[in-house]
Scaffold this motif. Sequence first.
Motif, PDB file in Angstrom:
ATOM      1  N   ARG A 158      35.008   5.507 -15.230  1.00 14.67           N
ATOM      2  CA  ARG A 158      34.070   5.132 -16.288  1.00 14.67           C
ATOM      3  C   ARG A 158      33.428   6.377 -16.910  1.00 14.67           C
ATOM      4  O   ARG A 158      33.312   7.433 -16.290  1.00 14.67           O
ATOM      5  CB  ARG A 158      32.957   4.240 -15.740  1.00 14.67           C
ATOM      6  N   ALA A 159      32.966   6.211 -18.142  1.00 11.54           N
ATOM      7  CA  ALA A 159      32.302   7.314 -18.836  1.00 11.54           C
ATOM      8  C   ALA A 159      31.001   7.713 -18.154  1.00 11.54           C
ATOM      9  O   ALA A 159      30.516   8.836 -18.332  1.00 11.54           O
ATOM     10  CB  ALA A 159      32.040   6.923 -20.285  1.00 11.54           C
ATOM     11  N   SER A 160      30.441   6.811 -17.358  1.00 16.26           N
ATOM     12  CA  SER A 160      29.191   7.121 -16.648  1.00 16.26           C
ATOM     13  C   SER A 160      29.374   8.250 -15.638  1.00 16.26           C
ATOM     14  O   SER A 160      28.384   8.807 -15.152  1.00 16.26           O
ATOM     15  CB  SER A 160      28.673   5.870 -15.936  1.00 16.26           C
ATOM     16  N   ALA A 161      30.636   8.601 -15.322  1.00 15.05           N
ATOM     17  CA  ALA A 161      30.898   9.707 -14.390  1.00 15.05           C
ATOM     18  C   ALA A 161      30.611  11.064 -15.030  1.00 15.05           C
ATOM     19  O   ALA A 161      30.518  12.076 -14.322  1.00 15.05           O
ATOM     20  CB  ALA A 161      32.341   9.654 -13.914  1.00 15.05           C
ATOM     21  N   LEU A 162      30.465  11.092 -16.356  1.00 12.95           N
ATOM     22  CA  LEU A 162      30.189  12.348 -17.058  1.00 12.95           C
ATOM     23  C   LEU A 162      28.737  12.763 -16.891  1.00 12.95           C
ATOM     24  O   LEU A 162      27.843  11.914 -16.820  1.00 12.95           O
ATOM     25  CB  LEU A 162      30.508  12.182 -18.548  1.00 12.95           C
ATOM     26  N   PRO A 163      28.463  14.068 -16.865  1.00 15.94           N
ATOM     27  CA  PRO A 163      29.421  15.178 -16.815  1.00 15.94           C
ATOM     28  C   PRO A 163      30.010  15.301 -15.415  1.00 15.94           C
ATOM     29  O   PRO A 163      29.327  15.056 -14.420  1.00 15.94           O
ATOM     30  CB  PRO A 163      28.571  16.394 -17.179  1.00 15.94           C
ATOM     31  N   GLN A 187      36.496  16.410 -27.958  1.00 15.86           N
ATOM     32  CA  GLN A 187      37.312  16.093 -29.126  1.00 15.86           C
ATOM     33  C   GLN A 187      37.412  14.606 -29.431  1.00 15.86           C
ATOM     34  O   GLN A 187      37.736  14.219 -30.563  1.00 15.86           O
ATOM     35  CB  GLN A 187      38.728  16.655 -28.926  1.00 15.86           C
ATOM     36  N   CYS A 188      37.179  13.763 -28.439  1.00 18.85           N
ATOM     37  CA  CYS A 188      37.361  12.321 -28.620  1.00 18.85           C
ATOM     38  C   CYS A 188      36.412  11.791 -29.702  1.00 18.85           C
ATOM     39  O   CYS A 188      35.204  12.033 -29.651  1.00 18.85           O
ATOM     40  CB  CYS A 188      37.103  11.588 -27.304  1.00 18.85           C
ATOM     41  N   PRO A 189      36.922  11.058 -30.704  1.00 17.95           N
ATOM     42  CA  PRO A 189      36.064  10.577 -31.798  1.00 17.95           C
ATOM     43  C   PRO A 189      35.246   9.340 -31.450  1.00 17.95           C
ATOM     44  O   PRO A 189      34.434   8.894 -32.264  1.00 17.95           O
ATOM     45  CB  PRO A 189      37.090  10.261 -32.891  1.00 17.95           C
ATOM     46  N   TYR A 190      35.441   8.788 -30.275  1.00 17.90           N
ATOM     47  CA  TYR A 190      34.748   7.561 -29.893  1.00 17.90           C
ATOM     48  C   TYR A 190      33.649   7.870 -28.882  1.00 17.90           C
ATOM     49  O   TYR A 190      33.783   8.791 -28.073  1.00 17.90           O
ATOM     50  CB  TYR A 190      35.735   6.557 -29.294  1.00 17.90           C
ATOM     51  N   ALA A 215      31.847   2.181 -20.295  1.00 17.82           N
ATOM     52  CA  ALA A 215      33.088   2.243 -21.072  1.00 17.82           C
ATOM     53  C   ALA A 215      34.108   3.103 -20.334  1.00 17.82           C
ATOM     54  O   ALA A 215      33.745   4.004 -19.578  1.00 17.82           O
ATOM     55  CB  ALA A 215      32.808   2.832 -22.453  1.00 17.82           C
ATOM     56  N   PRO A 216      35.407   2.860 -20.546  1.00 18.39           N
ATOM     57  CA  PRO A 216      36.424   3.701 -19.901  1.00 18.39           C
ATOM     58  C   PRO A 216      36.297   5.148 -20.361  1.00 18.39           C
ATOM     59  O   PRO A 216      35.995   5.414 -21.529  1.00 18.39           O
ATOM     60  CB  PRO A 216      37.745   3.083 -20.370  1.00 18.39           C
ATOM     61  N   LEU A 217      36.538   6.061 -19.456  1.00 20.73           N
ATOM     62  CA  LEU A 217      36.524   7.473 -19.824  1.00 20.73           C
ATOM     63  C   LEU A 217      37.702   7.802 -20.728  1.00 20.73           C
ATOM     64  O   LEU A 217      37.565   8.539 -21.708  1.00 20.73           O
ATOM     65  CB  LEU A 217      36.563   8.341 -18.564  1.00 20.73           C
ATOM     66  N   PRO A 246      40.554   0.348 -24.171  1.00 20.42           N
ATOM     67  CA  PRO A 246      41.084   0.840 -22.894  1.00 20.42           C
ATOM     68  C   PRO A 246      42.508   1.355 -23.051  1.00 20.42           C
ATOM     69  O   PRO A 246      43.319   0.779 -23.780  1.00 20.42           O
ATOM     70  CB  PRO A 246      41.037  -0.403 -21.990  1.00 20.42           C
ATOM     71  N   LEU A 247      42.823   2.431 -22.375  1.00 18.35           N
ATOM     72  CA  LEU A 247      44.144   3.050 -22.464  1.00 18.35           C
ATOM     73  C   LEU A 247      45.125   2.320 -21.548  1.00 18.35           C
ATOM     74  O   LEU A 247      44.818   2.019 -20.389  1.00 18.35           O
ATOM     75  CB  LEU A 247      44.050   4.520 -22.069  1.00 18.35           C
ATOM     76  N   SER A 248      46.329   2.068 -22.047  1.00 20.26           N
ATOM     77  CA  SER A 248      47.358   1.396 -21.269  1.00 20.26           C
ATOM     78  C   SER A 248      48.109   2.394 -20.401  1.00 20.26           C
ATOM     79  O   SER A 248      48.420   3.512 -20.834  1.00 20.26           O
ATOM     80  CB  SER A 248      48.342   0.693 -22.213  1.00 20.26           C
ATOM     81  N   ALA A 249      48.441   1.959 -19.174  1.00 17.23           N
ATOM     82  CA  ALA A 249      49.237   2.810 -18.283  1.00 17.23           C
ATOM     83  C   ALA A 249      50.614   3.078 -18.881  1.00 17.23           C
ATOM     84  O   ALA A 249      51.206   4.134 -18.641  1.00 17.23           O
ATOM     85  CB  ALA A 249      49.367   2.148 -16.913  1.00 17.23           C
ATOM     86  N   ASP A 250      51.129   2.148 -19.680  1.00 12.10           N
ATOM     87  CA  ASP A 250      52.436   2.345 -20.300  1.00 12.10           C
ATOM     88  C   ASP A 250      52.426   3.542 -21.249  1.00 12.10           C
ATOM     89  O   ASP A 250      53.432   4.246 -21.385  1.00 12.10           O
ATOM     90  CB  ASP A 250      52.868   1.092 -21.060  1.00 12.10           C
TER      91      ASP A 250
END
Length: 307
Positions: A170-175, A208-211, A217-219, A227-231
């Motif tokens: 998760r994005a909460s892991a940042l930084p 760099q990520c625009p979102y 939220a997913p990192l 969410p990013l697909s493993a595929d």
Amino acid sequence: MNDDDQPSHPARALAAKWGKHLAFDRRRSPHTVRAYVATAHRFLDFLGRHRGEEIGRFSLLNMHAADLRAFLADRRADGLGAASASREMSAVRGFLTFAAEDAGNLPQLPRTRAPKRPKTLPRPASPDDALALAEEAGEGSDGWIGARDLAILLLLYGSGLRVSEALGVRASALPLGQALRVTGKRNKTRVVPLLPAVREAVSAYVTQCPYPLKGDAPLFVGARGGPLSADLVRRAVRGARQRLGLPDSLTPHALRHSFATHLLGRGVDLRSLQELLGHASLSSTQIYTDVDAARLLDVYRHAHPRA
């Protein structure tokens, strides 16, 4: 029998109940639940043909070894391999155990031998190939997407994560600090170390990520911010692998194998490696001793003048 009819059929209703037990009590993945429940229905279909009668839930309490052997033979005749057949039998035994316990009985399953599974070893990449793959994947896409792919693959190789674990961060892991808490199979959490190169790659991606990457939220996100697909991760690896001329065995999961094998080769003990990989049992980790021995034997054969 279609899915709409299954809840009214006692044995099939029991299979559905078992699926809920696997999902909520055992915390198995949705993929595992679907596969196991599908196996239960295949077993019920087979028993109906094999015995020539309708199979009720109490029929499942009177199983014989011949029934299980016949089911296994039927599945193998359909072309099922040894490893898949072994998993299928494991699912059947789990279903029959649940049926007995649900009826208030002690499980007394007939003894059967599972098909002998061929012993296969993971194929680790060399450190140079693992890093080259990550860098090539990063250069294969423009801008922040390339930075994202580089960060993910360095995380797989640098910390031994499964693809699903990396995408679950998760994005909460940042930084990011020097360690990261990840959630693995069956919702078990563990702490993995983060190398400086991994932290730098993730930081470059985040910049760099625009979102917005905040909270739960997913990192790692897809091109549209979802969410990013493993595929997509596998596709990026496949493209990089082909451009570099690397073997097909170098998959995203092979980066995790490489992490384990390289640590073992540097003297990390099995218990520590088990913790880092998030294996439930030490037996799952012990395969890496075979991997390392195979690598050493290969080096010996290529280097020794008498080999």
